[in-house]
Scaffold this motif. Structure first.
Motif, PDB file in Angstrom:
ATOM      1  N   SER A 169      41.668  47.645  44.418  1.00  0.00           N
ATOM      2  CA  SER A 169      42.105  48.735  44.067  1.00  0.00           C
ATOM      3  C   SER A 169      41.068  49.872  43.377  1.00  0.00           C
ATOM      4  N   ALA A 170      41.285  51.060  43.620  1.00  0.00           N
ATOM      5  CA  ALA A 170      40.590  52.019  43.082  1.00  0.00           C
ATOM      6  C   ALA A 170      40.736  51.837  41.393  1.00  0.00           C
ATOM      7  N   PRO A 171      39.511  52.067  40.619  1.00  0.00           N
ATOM      8  CA  PRO A 171      39.491  51.671  39.222  1.00  0.00           C
ATOM      9  C   PRO A 171      40.589  52.570  38.322  1.00  0.00           C
ATOM     10  N   VAL A 172      40.779  52.096  37.271  1.00  0.00           N
ATOM     11  CA  VAL A 172      41.241  52.967  36.109  1.00  0.00           C
ATOM     12  C   VAL A 172      40.517  52.550  34.598  1.00  0.00           C
ATOM     13  N   GLU A 173      40.484  53.546  34.036  1.00  0.00           N
ATOM     14  CA  GLU A 173      39.257  53.537  32.888  1.00  0.00           C
ATOM     15  C   GLU A 173      40.432  53.140  31.606  1.00  0.00           C
ATOM     16  N   ILE A 174      39.878  52.231  31.031  1.00  0.00           N
ATOM     17  CA  ILE A 174      40.601  51.530  29.810  1.00  0.00           C
ATOM     18  C   ILE A 174      39.545  51.353  28.858  1.00  0.00           C
ATOM     19  N   ASP A 175      39.947  51.784  27.695  1.00  0.00           N
ATOM     20  CA  ASP A 175      38.962  51.490  26.567  1.00  0.00           C
ATOM     21  C   ASP A 175      37.429  51.983  26.806  1.00  0.00           C
ATOM     22  N   GLY A 176      37.276  53.119  27.482  1.00  0.00           N
ATOM     23  CA  GLY A 176      35.834  53.188  28.013  1.00  0.00           C
ATOM     24  C   GLY A 176      35.400  52.520  29.029  1.00  0.00           C
ATOM     25  N   ARG A 177      35.820  51.633  29.699  1.00  0.00           N
ATOM     26  CA  ARG A 177      35.426  50.752  30.785  1.00  0.00           C
ATOM     27  C   ARG A 177      36.015  51.094  31.899  1.00  0.00           C
ATOM     28  N   MET A 178      35.506  50.949  33.088  1.00  0.00           N
ATOM     29  CA  MET A 178      36.058  51.104  34.404  1.00  0.00           C
ATOM     30  C   MET A 178      36.570  49.782  35.087  1.00  0.00           C
ATOM     31  N   TYR A 179      37.880  49.738  34.956  1.00  0.00           N
ATOM     32  CA  TYR A 179      38.638  48.284  35.129  1.00  0.00           C
ATOM     33  C   TYR A 179      38.819  48.441  36.703  1.00  0.00           C
ATOM     34  N   PHE A 180      38.511  47.297  37.592  1.00  0.00           N
ATOM     35  CA  PHE A 180      38.775  47.079  38.906  1.00  0.00           C
ATOM     36  C   PHE A 180      39.625  45.872  38.897  1.00  0.00           C
ATOM     37  N   TYR A 181      40.940  46.129  39.513  1.00  0.00           N
ATOM     38  CA  TYR A 181      41.906  45.223  39.481  1.00  0.00           C
ATOM     39  C   TYR A 181      41.740  44.966  41.088  1.00  0.00           C
ATOM     40  N   TYR A 182      42.111  43.663  41.423  1.00  0.00           N
ATOM     41  CA  TYR A 182      42.069  43.149  43.044  1.00  0.00           C
ATOM     42  C   TYR A 182      42.751  42.034  43.117  1.00  0.00           C
ATOM     43  N   MET A 183      43.126  41.819  44.702  1.00  0.00           N
ATOM     44  CA  MET A 183      43.870  40.582  45.065  1.00  0.00           C
ATOM     45  C   MET A 183      42.726  39.728  45.493  1.00  0.00           C
ATOM     46  N   GLY A 184      42.702  38.317  44.993  1.00  0.00           N
ATOM     47  CA  GLY A 184      41.677  37.468  45.468  1.00  0.00           C
ATOM     48  C   GLY A 184      42.385  36.390  46.099  1.00  0.00           C
ATOM     49  N   GLY A 185      41.905  35.648  47.172  1.00  0.00           N
ATOM     50  CA  GLY A 185      42.444  34.687  47.896  1.00  0.00           C
ATOM     51  C   GLY A 185      41.499  33.766  47.943  1.00  0.00           C
TER      52      GLY A 185
END
Length: 481
Positions: A332-348
């Motif tokens: 997914s496109a990232p979101v900023e959390i606590d000054g970091r860029m978080y990348f959520y993803y689906m891993g198979g």
């Protein structure tokens, strides 16, 4: 009335238009892969106890992660096969010795999950659609392939805050592109069919509002000569869309771009390209999907940073005992959390076309640290010279990380490479890093604004340094850009 001060500009050095390739020496660019937390946030629950009988197979799942400040929730929209005969009738312990055989009557639906803290996730019962005789499920829209949902913060009509793009697919040849709208992100309008065009769009149909033009952009997929091709469509009203046109293709069968969510960052567009590998069945990475970082300045012509280095690397091992993300990555496109860029993803954990179980995971990079230059040969300094800038103030900052025996100098030169007086390397001073990791660059007895009206270049000489970005009172001179 005081004039408003112009803010500093930020330049990521991954942008090739900032660097003079002819004058580089011993400098190589590397992708800075995300720091994986290696924790499964949630997974398919068809074989869980109690089972979620509509979560038969996540497959690619195409996650769309959003933070909604009005309800103070992280929201995830993800695709699920809610009907898939072969996946449903093959228990986990029987899959390793059997080949997955999908049928054309599979049904893909859009599901929903939410979190207060971005780590612990719930799949709420929405009671919207009956699946397997019950409405106790988290399905938002059935028969929806490759759906994208985004929160349009600039929308004035509250009933259209959330926008949805999908390929309605009733199996066979009965399919069409459609859009829908929602006030609350749960209850969407009846999908509205595109008036024109019906691309293959068998991918993550990712949409966003372009901050530069205000237009809506769709990144989808078409096929050319048997290859998957990234295509772009555009709209001013989210209802009428232009014909999708090719904007990027990979490299032959071995490196096809399966999907590519896009986000805007530091005046660039960055793409999270899920690259699919076929073409040689004996290759180690055959039938797997890696996630690479791509970039562009205009959406119409994309470039790679380093084709050998994934941005979200697959985990170790193979199906069924490997890491949860050892086979395929869709982000997914990232979101900023606590000054970091978080990348959520689906891993198979398996090959793309075979049995695999998919998990929702995440990782992060520090802000601005997507890629860096360092010295190619360890015993020799690297030299990196930028292209031209104008100066409008005194600020110059560099984002870098020092390693053992680090050396670093930057001088400011004219077009011929001759340092301006007072801006030679011997006069340079470097501060300690600020909270974002940037260091102030100053010159003894001189200020940067003395160079206003001149065309300047930055020449870095460094060793055992990771050089990420520049920030300052600079504007890019767009020669050859």
């Amino acid at each position: 009335m005081m004039a408003r001060r112009q803010s500093m500009n930020k330049f990521l050095l991954l942008d090739s238009g900032l660097v003079d390739g002819f004058l580089m020496s011993n400098a190589a660019i590397h992708v800075n892969p995300i720091h994986k937390e290696n924790k499964v946030l949630f997974h398919e629950d068809y074989f869980s106890e109690p089972p979620r009988l509509w979560e038969v197979r996540y497959d690619n799942s195409y996650p769309n992660l959003i933070y909604d400040p009005q309800i103070e929730r992280y929201r995830l929209y993800y695709s699920v096969f809610t009907y898939d005969k072969d996946a449903a009738r093959t228990p986990l312990n029987e899959r390793v010795n059997k080949r997955y055989k999908p049928t054309e009557d599979r049904i893909v639906s859009l599901c929903y999950a939410e979190s207060k803290d971005s780590i612990h996730w719930e799949k709420p019962d929405l009671y919207l659609h009956e699946i397997n005789g019950s409405k106790r499920n988290n399905v938002i829209l059935p028969y929806a392939h490759g759906t994208s949902v985004f929160l349009d913060t600039e929308e004035q009509d509250k009933d259209k805050r959330y926008k949805l793009m999908t390929k309605i697919d009733y199996a066979g040849h009965n399919n069409f592109m459609a859009v829908a709208f929602s006030r609350d992100g749960i209850h969407f309008t009846e999908p509205r069919e595109w008036a024109k065009y019906n691309p293959q769009a068998d991918t993550h149909n990712f949409v966003f509002r372009d901050q530069k033009t205000g237009h809506y952009i769709l990144m989808t997929r078409i096929w050319r000569n048997g290859l998957r091709i990234v295509a772009k469509s555009e709209s001013t009203d989210f209802i009428n869309w232009s014909e999708p046109q090719e904007v990027y293709r990979g490299n032959g069968f071995q490196n096809q771009v399966y999907s590519m969510p896009v986000f805007q960052y530091a005046n660039l567009y960055l793409g999270l390209a899920s690259v699919y590998h076929e073409g040689d069945q004996i290759d180690e990475n055959y039938d797997t999907v890696d996630c690479f970082l791509k970039f562009t300045t205009n959406l119409d012509a994309w470039d790679s940073i380093n084709d050998e280095e994934p941005f979200i690397p697959r985990g170790a091992g193979h199906y069924p005992t490997g890491a949860p993300d050892c086979g395929c990555i869709y982000a997914s496109a990232p979101v900023e959390i606590d000054g970091r860029m978080y990348f959520y993803y689906m891993g198979g954990n398996g090959q793309h076309t075979n049995f695999r179980e998919t998990s929702f995971m995440r990782g992060y990079v520090e802000k601005d640290q997507f890629a860096y230059y360092t010295n190619k040969r360890t015993e020799t300094n690297a030299i990196l010279q930028t292209t031209a800038f104008d100066v409008y103030g005194d600020n110059l900052k560099v984002l870098m990380k020092e390693e053992t025996n680090a050396q670093f100098k930057v001088e400011i030169t004219n077009r011929k490479g001759i340092p301006f007086e007072g801006f030679e390397a011997v006069s340079m001073q470097v501060s300690e890093p600020d909270e974002d990791g940037y260091r102030d660059i100053t010159y003894k007895d001189h200020t940067l604004s003395e160079l206003k009206g001149k065309e300047i270049y930055l020449r870095f000489t460094f060793q055992n340094i990771k050089l990420f970005a520049i920030q300052g009172d600079l504007s890019k001179i767009k020669r050859k850009y």
